[in-house]
Design a protein around this motif. Structure first.
Motif, PDB file in Angstrom:
ATOM      1  N   LEU A 135       7.282   4.314   4.644  1.00  0.00           N
ATOM      2  CA  LEU A 135       5.953   4.526   4.076  1.00  0.00           C
ATOM      3  C   LEU A 135       5.955   4.255   2.580  1.00  0.00           C
ATOM      4  CD1 LEU A 135       5.063   7.906   5.834  1.00  0.00           C
ATOM      5  CD2 LEU A 135       4.446   5.585   6.569  1.00  0.00           C
ATOM      6  N   SER A 136       4.905   3.585   2.116  1.00  0.00           N
ATOM      7  CA  SER A 136       4.739   3.320   0.694  1.00  0.00           C
ATOM      8  C   SER A 136       4.000   4.482   0.033  1.00  0.00           C
ATOM      9  CB  SER A 136       3.954   2.019   0.474  1.00  0.00           C
ATOM     10  OG  SER A 136       4.746   0.903   0.783  1.00  0.00           O
ATOM     11  N   ASP A 137       4.693   5.157  -0.858  1.00  0.00           N
ATOM     12  CA  ASP A 137       4.100   6.257  -1.627  1.00  0.00           C
ATOM     13  C   ASP A 137       3.712   5.705  -2.996  1.00  0.00           C
ATOM     14  OD1 ASP A 137       3.353   8.726  -2.643  1.00  0.00           O
ATOM     15  OD2 ASP A 137       5.422   9.335  -3.082  1.00  0.00           O
ATOM     16  N   VAL A 138       2.640   4.916  -3.003  1.00  0.00           N
ATOM     17  CA  VAL A 138       2.229   4.221  -4.228  1.00  0.00           C
ATOM     18  C   VAL A 138       1.832   5.251  -5.288  1.00  0.00           C
ATOM     19  CG1 VAL A 138       0.609   2.562  -5.214  1.00  0.00           C
ATOM     20  CG2 VAL A 138       1.483   2.220  -2.897  1.00  0.00           C
ATOM     21  N   GLY A 139       2.379   5.070  -6.487  1.00  0.00           N
ATOM     22  CA  GLY A 139       2.129   6.019  -7.561  1.00  0.00           C
ATOM     23  C   GLY A 139       2.950   7.289  -7.431  1.00  0.00           C
ATOM     24  N   ASN A 140       3.860   7.328  -6.452  1.00  0.00           N
ATOM     25  CA  ASN A 140       4.722   8.500  -6.241  1.00  0.00           C
ATOM     26  C   ASN A 140       3.923   9.788  -6.037  1.00  0.00           C
ATOM     27  OD1 ASN A 140       7.651   7.693  -6.474  1.00  0.00           O
ATOM     28  ND2 ASN A 140       6.924   6.884  -8.441  1.00  0.00           N
ATOM     29  N   LEU A 141       2.739   9.677  -5.423  1.00  0.00           N
ATOM     30  CA  LEU A 141       1.875  10.849  -5.295  1.00  0.00           C
ATOM     31  C   LEU A 141       2.505  11.934  -4.412  1.00  0.00           C
ATOM     32  CD1 LEU A 141      -1.645   9.166  -4.956  1.00  0.00           C
ATOM     33  CD2 LEU A 141      -0.496  10.024  -7.015  1.00  0.00           C
ATOM     34  N   VAL A 142       3.117  11.512  -3.303  1.00  0.00           N
ATOM     35  CA  VAL A 142       3.803  12.478  -2.441  1.00  0.00           C
ATOM     36  C   VAL A 142       5.069  12.983  -3.131  1.00  0.00           C
ATOM     37  CG1 VAL A 142       4.971  12.831  -0.232  1.00  0.00           C
ATOM     38  CG2 VAL A 142       2.868  11.478  -0.335  1.00  0.00           C
ATOM     39  N   LEU A 166      10.164  -4.366 -11.977  1.00  0.00           N
ATOM     40  CA  LEU A 166       9.882  -3.072 -11.358  1.00  0.00           C
ATOM     41  C   LEU A 166       8.391  -2.747 -11.336  1.00  0.00           C
ATOM     42  CD1 LEU A 166      10.901  -0.300 -10.233  1.00  0.00           C
ATOM     43  CD2 LEU A 166      10.907   0.497 -12.609  1.00  0.00           C
ATOM     44  N   GLN A 167       7.707  -3.005 -12.442  1.00  0.00           N
ATOM     45  CA  GLN A 167       6.293  -2.626 -12.532  1.00  0.00           C
ATOM     46  C   GLN A 167       5.439  -3.411 -11.542  1.00  0.00           C
ATOM     47  OE1 GLN A 167       5.160  -2.926 -16.675  1.00  0.00           O
ATOM     48  NE2 GLN A 167       6.570  -1.301 -17.302  1.00  0.00           N
ATOM     49  N   GLU A 168       5.770  -4.659 -11.314  1.00  0.00           N
ATOM     50  CA  GLU A 168       5.038  -5.462 -10.323  1.00  0.00           C
ATOM     51  C   GLU A 168       5.331  -4.969  -8.909  1.00  0.00           C
ATOM     52  OE1 GLU A 168       4.942  -7.265 -14.060  1.00  0.00           O
ATOM     53  OE2 GLU A 168       6.762  -6.815 -12.903  1.00  0.00           O
ATOM     54  N   LYS A 169       6.568  -4.589  -8.653  1.00  0.00           N
ATOM     55  CA  LYS A 169       6.932  -4.117  -7.310  1.00  0.00           C
ATOM     56  C   LYS A 169       6.231  -2.806  -6.972  1.00  0.00           C
ATOM     57  CE  LYS A 169      11.336  -6.473  -6.600  1.00  0.00           C
ATOM     58  NZ  LYS A 169      10.743  -7.360  -5.587  1.00  0.00           N
ATOM     59  N   ASN A 170       6.047  -1.960  -7.997  1.00  0.00           N
ATOM     60  CA  ASN A 170       5.430  -0.649  -7.758  1.00  0.00           C
ATOM     61  C   ASN A 170       3.937  -0.628  -8.065  1.00  0.00           C
ATOM     62  OD1 ASN A 170       7.960   0.179  -7.066  1.00  0.00           O
ATOM     63  ND2 ASN A 170       8.215   1.636  -8.736  1.00  0.00           N
ATOM     64  N   GLY A 171       3.437  -1.692  -8.688  1.00  0.00           N
ATOM     65  CA  GLY A 171       2.004  -1.771  -8.953  1.00  0.00           C
ATOM     66  C   GLY A 171       1.521  -0.858 -10.059  1.00  0.00           C
TER      67      GLY A 171
END
Length: 217
Positions: A135-142, A166-171
């Motif tokens: 699962l992608s936890d975009v923004g590390n919210l979880v 890194l910044q492109e991979k994580n958005g």
């Protein structure tokens, strides 16, 4: 199939890194690990006995996966990885895939979380031929709910950005990553096992996870 422990496989990679990196780069990485250790994160992160927060995230084919719904079927092994760019993560994911039948024998579901954008997490899944949920936890919210998220030092962030974007991979440009944490969560949503380490080169052993699952019965 791999032989021996996960740590034995990771040790090979650790030695490769030591041999390959310049003294300056090795010091930057060592300082980065010390920064995580000194941040107090290991004192504040969720640990054994804590209630695991629920979450709903879309999987690689855009289907929502909810932790608490999954727990209705049995315990969950919840693990974080930094991204498909991390060799230690790829070794660990491959090893966990090999051990998946043993987790499932104990009635457990394995879920891996990453801050990578969904497109990147899917390619990692495919590359490692994973049959468990990523699962992608975009923004590390979880990750932030669990307290496993930290900010990279500027020096490490610069190396990662120059090396693989890194910044492109994580958005995002937060330069935040999760600890390589692993939890065993029982059907009541309580954490019964926690592997937490400031050093991303250290990972939970499958035997410890399996023993924890056996102890739930």
């Amino acid at each position: 199939m791999s032989k021996g422990t996960l740590d034995a496989l990771l040790e090979v990679k650790r030695k490769e890194g030591t041999a390959k990196f310049s003294d300056e780069k090795s010091k930057i990485y060592a300082d980065g690990i010390s920064s995580v250790s000194n941040s107090g994160i290991l004192d504040s992160v969720l640990n054994v006995g804590d209630k695991a927060p629920n979450f709903i995230l879309n999987n690689a084919v855009n289907k929502p996966v909810a932790l608490y719904d999954t727990l209705k079927d049995g315990p969950v092994v919840l693990t974080w990885y930094r991204g498909g760019w991390c060799p230690y993560c790829n070794i660990t994911l491959h090893y966990l895939q090999e051990k998946l039948p043993e987790f499932e024998k104990e009635g457990a579901t394995l879920i891996a979380l990453t801050p990578e954008l969904p497109d990147n997490s899917l390619s990692t899944s495919e590359k490692n031929q994973l049959s468990f949920t990523v699962l992608s936890d975009v923004g590390n919210l979880v990750g932030k709910k669990y307290g496993v998220v930290f900010k990279l030092t500027d020096a490490v962030a610069s190396i990662y950005q120059a090396g693989f974007g890194l910044q492109e991979k994580n958005g995002d440009d937060s330069n935040e990553l999760p600890l390589a944490a692993t939890y065993v969560i029982d059907k009541d949503g309580v954490i019964q096992f926690a592997f937490l380490d400031a050093d991303y080169r250290q990972r939970a052993e499958a035997t410890a996870i399996i023993n924890s699952l056996k102890n739930l019965k």
